[in-house]
Design an enzyme around this catalytic site. Structure first.
Site, PDB file in Angstrom:
ATOM      1  NE  ARG A 157      -1.419   7.128 -17.740  1.00 54.10           N
ATOM      2  CZ  ARG A 157      -0.342   6.824 -17.150  1.00 54.10           C
ATOM      3  NH1 ARG A 157       0.214   7.541 -16.305  1.00 54.10           N
ATOM      4  NH2 ARG A 157       0.163   5.774 -17.622  1.00 54.10           N
ATOM      5  CG  HIS A 205      -3.011   3.775 -14.935  1.00 50.99           C
ATOM      6  ND1 HIS A 205      -3.790   3.961 -16.129  1.00 50.99           N
ATOM      7  CD2 HIS A 205      -3.907   2.995 -13.986  1.00 50.99           C
ATOM      8  CE1 HIS A 205      -4.690   3.152 -15.900  1.00 50.99           C
ATOM      9  NE2 HIS A 205      -4.990   2.616 -14.894  1.00 50.99           N
ATOM     10  CE1 TYR A 240       4.248   4.509 -16.889  1.00 55.89           C
ATOM     11  CE2 TYR A 240       4.271   3.455 -14.681  1.00 55.89           C
ATOM     12  CZ  TYR A 240       3.385   4.252 -15.543  1.00 55.89           C
ATOM     13  OH  TYR A 240       2.388   4.970 -15.430  1.00 55.89           O
TER      14      TYR A 240
HETATM   15  C1  LIG Z   1     -10.788  -5.944 -19.037  1.00 55.53           C
HETATM   16  C2  LIG Z   1      -9.832  -5.241 -18.014  1.00 55.53           C
HETATM   17  N1  LIG Z   1      -8.564  -5.712 -18.058  1.00 55.53           N
HETATM   18  C3  LIG Z   1      -7.431  -5.079 -17.358  1.00 55.53           C
HETATM   19  C4  LIG Z   1      -7.834  -4.163 -16.558  1.00 55.53           C
HETATM   20  C5  LIG Z   1      -6.775  -3.361 -15.825  1.00 55.53           C
HETATM   21  N2  LIG Z   1      -6.391  -2.081 -16.226  1.00 55.53           N
HETATM   22  C6  LIG Z   1      -6.941  -0.983 -15.889  1.00 55.53           C
HETATM   23  S1  LIG Z   1      -6.577   0.409 -16.906  1.00 55.53           S
HETATM   24  C7  LIG Z   1      -5.562  -0.577 -17.795  1.00 55.53           C
HETATM   25  C8  LIG Z   1      -4.785   0.131 -18.937  1.00 55.53           C
HETATM   26  C9  LIG Z   1      -5.708   0.636 -19.913  1.00 55.53           C
HETATM   27  O1  LIG Z   1      -5.133   1.556 -20.834  1.00 55.53           O
HETATM   28  P1  LIG Z   1      -5.836   2.250 -21.728  1.00 55.53           P
HETATM   29  O2  LIG Z   1      -6.806   1.503 -22.505  1.00 55.53           O
HETATM   30  O3  LIG Z   1      -4.730   2.786 -22.950  1.00 55.53           O
HETATM   31  O4  LIG Z   1      -6.503   3.431 -21.047  1.00 55.53           O
HETATM   32  P2  LIG Z   1      -5.693   4.783 -20.237  1.00 55.53           P
HETATM   33  O5  LIG Z   1      -5.799   4.200 -18.875  1.00 55.53           O
HETATM   34  O6  LIG Z   1      -4.280   4.753 -20.451  1.00 55.53           O
HETATM   35  O7  LIG Z   1      -6.379   5.838 -20.304  1.00 55.53           O
HETATM   36  C10 LIG Z   1      -5.535  -1.693 -17.587  1.00 55.53           C
HETATM   37  C11 LIG Z   1      -4.834  -2.962 -18.112  1.00 55.53           C
HETATM   38  C12 LIG Z   1      -9.162  -3.530 -16.473  1.00 55.53           C
HETATM   39  N3  LIG Z   1      -9.487  -2.587 -15.827  1.00 55.53           N
HETATM   40  N4  LIG Z   1     -10.215  -4.184 -17.477  1.00 55.53           N
END
Ligand SMILES: Cc1ncc(C[n+]2csc(CCOP(=O)(O)OP(=O)(O)O)c2C)c(N)n1
Length: 355
Positions: free
Chosen positions: A259, A263, A272
């Site tokens: 990425r 985020h 970070y």
């Molecule tokens: C069930 C849940 N827990 C926490 C969150 C908060 N949250 C949003 S995105 C994220 C990180 C997700 O990381 P990843 O699966 O690697 O996907 P990326 O965003 O890097 O594409 C979190 C913890 C959420 N949206 N849903």
């Protein structure tokens, strides 16, 4: 093919190098036509310009929190290119290029991020796609259910579900893979491993060297591909889809990617991760790589690149205005889409809010 790229032996499928040249083994694997590559390129440029414009709008206060795709576009574009238009597409939230390739209008996607529920209204027979899923890791189970339903109806449709590497730590993800393995469900689990789950690095997410190898514990194959390489993604997803259609069950594809941006528009990644790391990955940009390939092949000129970019930016601007012209959702809309009939507590809540 998957045996030749066993992630447990440290192998990763990569076909297009950063200079835009294909390796020799590419011709032996499924590959898109020149027209399809050009189509994917245009869509990836539109996704990139749409992202840039959305950030601009966010800073103007016209767009709420928006999720960016920069650097990851080849994953969903390559995957959707390899599938039939009636195969089910179950996205997470970082698959803009794939959504555009599926034919979803950009203004509808902007509508979603603008907070309008109508952004999730996707007529089934037009798009064969579930709405964007922000709850992390919830959608792989829906994908297995969809595959089961399609088998029950006697179709040969396959289902692709996307998720980040962070989602692979969710219980639902493991349940989905387990169920898919037992049922030999026609599902492709596509993990975009972009190295970061917000501020959590992938090495703290799992002690497993790759996500792909987790598939073997569930009784099916996994493959890791260079997710910044449209051709590698296409080849893996095409093979996984052919296998699933022939009754061979699920596959886990891990797109190893990065990425580039934050985020979301609410995040500051400088807190970070290092700028040097970002710069290393910028050099591996999937869009630049594809551009070089098309130019090397004489399929795209420098002038055309400029024109496509300008047209895509103008289109992003026009599509946002179209989304912005729609009225804000009503109070009723907030309650309309989840239940056919509202449960009593929600009925009472709606009545209170109306009053
Ligand atoms: C069930 C849940 N827990 C926490 C969150 C908060 N949250 C949003 S995105 C994220 C990180 C997700 O990381 P990843 O699966 O690697 O996907 P990326 O965003 O890097 O594409 C979190 C913890 C959420 N949206 N849903």
């Amino acid at each position: 093919m998957f045996q030749a790229f066993d992630p447990r032996e440290g192998k990763r499928l990569a076909l297009l190098n950063p200079e835009g040249c294909l390796t020799e083994c590419a011709s032996a694997l499924p590959h898109p036509t020149d027209e399809e590559v050009l189509e994917a390129y245009r869509v990836m440029v539109l996704a990139r310009q749409a992202d840039e414009w959305a950030v601009n709008l966010n800073r103007q206060g016209r767009m709420p929190t928006y999720v960016l795709n920069e650097g990851q576009e080849a994953n969903s574009a390559g995957a959707l290119l390899a599938l039939r238009p009636d195969d089910w597409f179950v996205p997470a939230y970082r698959e803009l290029a794939g959504m555009l390739l599926r034919g979803l209008p950009l203004h509808q996607i902007y509508l979603y991020w603008h907070g309008n529920e109508l952004g999730s209204h996707l007529p089934r027979e037009t798009y064969h796609m579930l709405p964007i899923s922000v709850p992390v890791g919830s959608q792989p189970l829906h994908a297995v259910g969809l595959a089961y339903a399609e088998r029950f109806r006697g179709t040969d449709r396959v289902v692709i579900a996307f998720m980040g590497e962070g989602a692979t730590s969710e219980g639902d993800w493991h349940e989905a893979l387990n169920l898919a393995g037992v049922w030999k469900a026609a599902v492709i689990f596509f993990t975009q491993n972009n190295q970061w789950a917000i501020s959590l690095p992938a090495r703290k997410q799992t002690a497993s060297p790759t996500v792909a190898e987790k598939a073997f514990a569930y009784g099916f194959e996994g493959v890791q591909v260079d997710g910044n390489d449209l051709f590698a993604v296409y080849a893996a997803v095409r093979q996984a889809a052919d296998k699933a259609r022939a009754g061979g069950g699920p596959t886990l594809v891990e797109g190893y990617t990065y990425r580039i941006g934050p985020h979301t528009t609410s995040d500051d990644p400088r807190r970070y991760r290092s700028e040097a790391e970002v710069e290393r990955w910028r050099a591996l940009d999937p869009l630049l790589r594809l551009e070089r390939y098309l130019q090397n092949r004489g399929l795209l000129g420098a002038e055309e690149v400029r024109e496509i970019r300008e047209k895509c930016l103008a289109r992003a601007q026009a599509e946002f205005e179209q989304a912005e012209r729609l009225k804000d959702p009503s109070l009723e809309d907030t309650y309309r889409f989840m239940f056919r009939e509202l449960p009593p507590p929600l009925k009472r809540q709606l009545a209170r809010r109306r009053a």
